[in-house]
Design an enzyme around this catalytic site. Sequence first.
Site, PDB file in Angstrom:
ATOM      1  N   GLY A  65       0.747   7.078   0.795  1.00 21.03           N
ATOM      2  CA  GLY A  65       1.786   7.240   1.800  1.00 21.03           C
ATOM      3  C   GLY A  65       2.641   8.424   1.406  1.00 21.03           C
ATOM      4  O   GLY A  65       2.700   8.797   0.237  1.00 21.03           O
ATOM      5  N   GLY A 112      -1.960   4.386  -0.167  1.00 17.84           N
ATOM      6  CA  GLY A 112      -2.106   4.319   1.287  1.00 17.84           C
ATOM      7  C   GLY A 112      -3.502   4.681   1.776  1.00 17.84           C
ATOM      8  O   GLY A 112      -3.940   4.190   2.817  1.00 17.84           O
ATOM      9  N   GLU A 135       0.913   2.985  -8.179  1.00 19.54           N
ATOM     10  CA  GLU A 135       2.335   2.878  -7.809  1.00 19.54           C
ATOM     11  C   GLU A 135       3.276   2.503  -8.950  1.00 19.54           C
ATOM     12  O   GLU A 135       4.485   2.710  -8.833  1.00 19.54           O
ATOM     13  CB  GLU A 135       2.508   1.889  -6.649  1.00 19.54           C
ATOM     14  CG  GLU A 135       1.905   2.362  -5.325  1.00 19.54           C
ATOM     15  CD  GLU A 135       0.427   2.041  -5.164  1.00 19.54           C
ATOM     16  OE1 GLU A 135      -0.197   1.553  -6.147  1.00 19.54           O
ATOM     17  OE2 GLU A 135      -0.105   2.269  -4.072  1.00 19.54           O
ATOM     18  N   ASP A 143       0.424  -1.888  -2.817  1.00 25.46           N
ATOM     19  CA  ASP A 143       0.674  -2.479  -1.493  1.00 25.46           C
ATOM     20  C   ASP A 143      -0.514  -2.227  -0.576  1.00 25.46           C
ATOM     21  O   ASP A 143      -1.640  -2.257  -1.050  1.00 25.46           O
ATOM     22  CB  ASP A 143       2.014  -1.966  -0.930  1.00 25.46           C
ATOM     23  CG  ASP A 143       1.979  -0.468  -0.605  1.00 25.46           C
ATOM     24  OD1 ASP A 143       1.175   0.265  -1.205  1.00 25.46           O
ATOM     25  OD2 ASP A 143       2.769  -0.033   0.252  1.00 25.46           O
TER      26      ASP A 143
END
Length: 337
Positions: A65, A112, A135, A143
């Site tokens: 992301g 992402g 992350e 995530d």
Amino acid sequence: MAEEYINFSQKNDTGIIKLNRPKALNALNYDMAEIFLKKLNEWDLENSIKRVLVYGEGNAFCAGGDVKNLFLSSNKNNLKEIFFQKEYTLNNAINEFKKDYLSIWNGIVMGGGVGLSMYGKYRVATQNTKFAMPESAIGFFPDVGASYFLSKLNRGVGLFLSLTGFAINARDVMDLGLATHYSDADKIEEIKKNYIQTGNIENTSKYPELDSIIDKNKNFIEDIFQNNLINIFYQLKNSKDEFGKKIYSHLLTRCPMSLAISIELLNNAKSKSLKECLEMEYQLCQHMVYRNDFDNGVDAVLVSKTHKPKWSPSSIENINFDEVDKMFEPHVEKLYL
Ligand code: QUE
């Protein structure tokens, strides 16, 4: 702008999505996620589309992301809220997409980017594949539904990948069942062409002849990455194993709160569906992106690039595990996936 960063086209009965932001390793921003989701919903209902192909321009599929932009726009707007709503809704839509969906993992697939591909039907790895959930380097956590698929791997490996952010190769993603096919990179154009024309993925697949650090250290990883965080650190610290020593000093650089959160997340995810995992991750991310660790982590890795983030708490000994538990309690509106 978003149309420059992501291109949609149709050839025969294949819908083609090209992530076209190579200077940022095809990192996904809000606008890209929004039009991706809109197009996918359209194509799910469009009879002339029988299948979808997703690939990245340049040497990444997608690096994650666009967290740099989240950091830069920081508390000036509601991007930290709406970006994750859009991204996780897209991850769920890919899982529910009824037609074939092929992603080409010919390069970097992180964060992402994993969420844009893992829940489709097919993923082709090449010798260039570099897969990671990194992350913990930026004060965040795995995530985009990673808690779902990582918690379903052998516990040791899933936790190892979550905590260390270690990048694995094509052999690893095949061994772990994360990719469905392997091909040499120079056959990828042929695979794309054939898929577009016939819907088949040509069997150029052979098992990748690559060294695997995961396989080499499988028993060690399974032994150590079973316990709670304090115990894992204790065992690594006292390890006589070269690999163990390396992993220990690596984990000392990662965000302590990210590590504590990731263990709890994987424990909680074990019995959950993808939807439930995305809902849990959404609640969690709406704590994590407002912590100083996130801003400091993104700054250290992607903006000023000092690579020396200052974490708070600064070590796992100072983690308040009641605070960790509290972060899992619902506190914002659900996504209602
Ligand atoms: C950990 C991360 C990310 C990362 C590096 C990490 C991440 C992410 C990017 C990234 C990389 C290149 C870009 C960009 C973002 O890097 O999530 O915009 O151009 O998106 O160590 O979690």
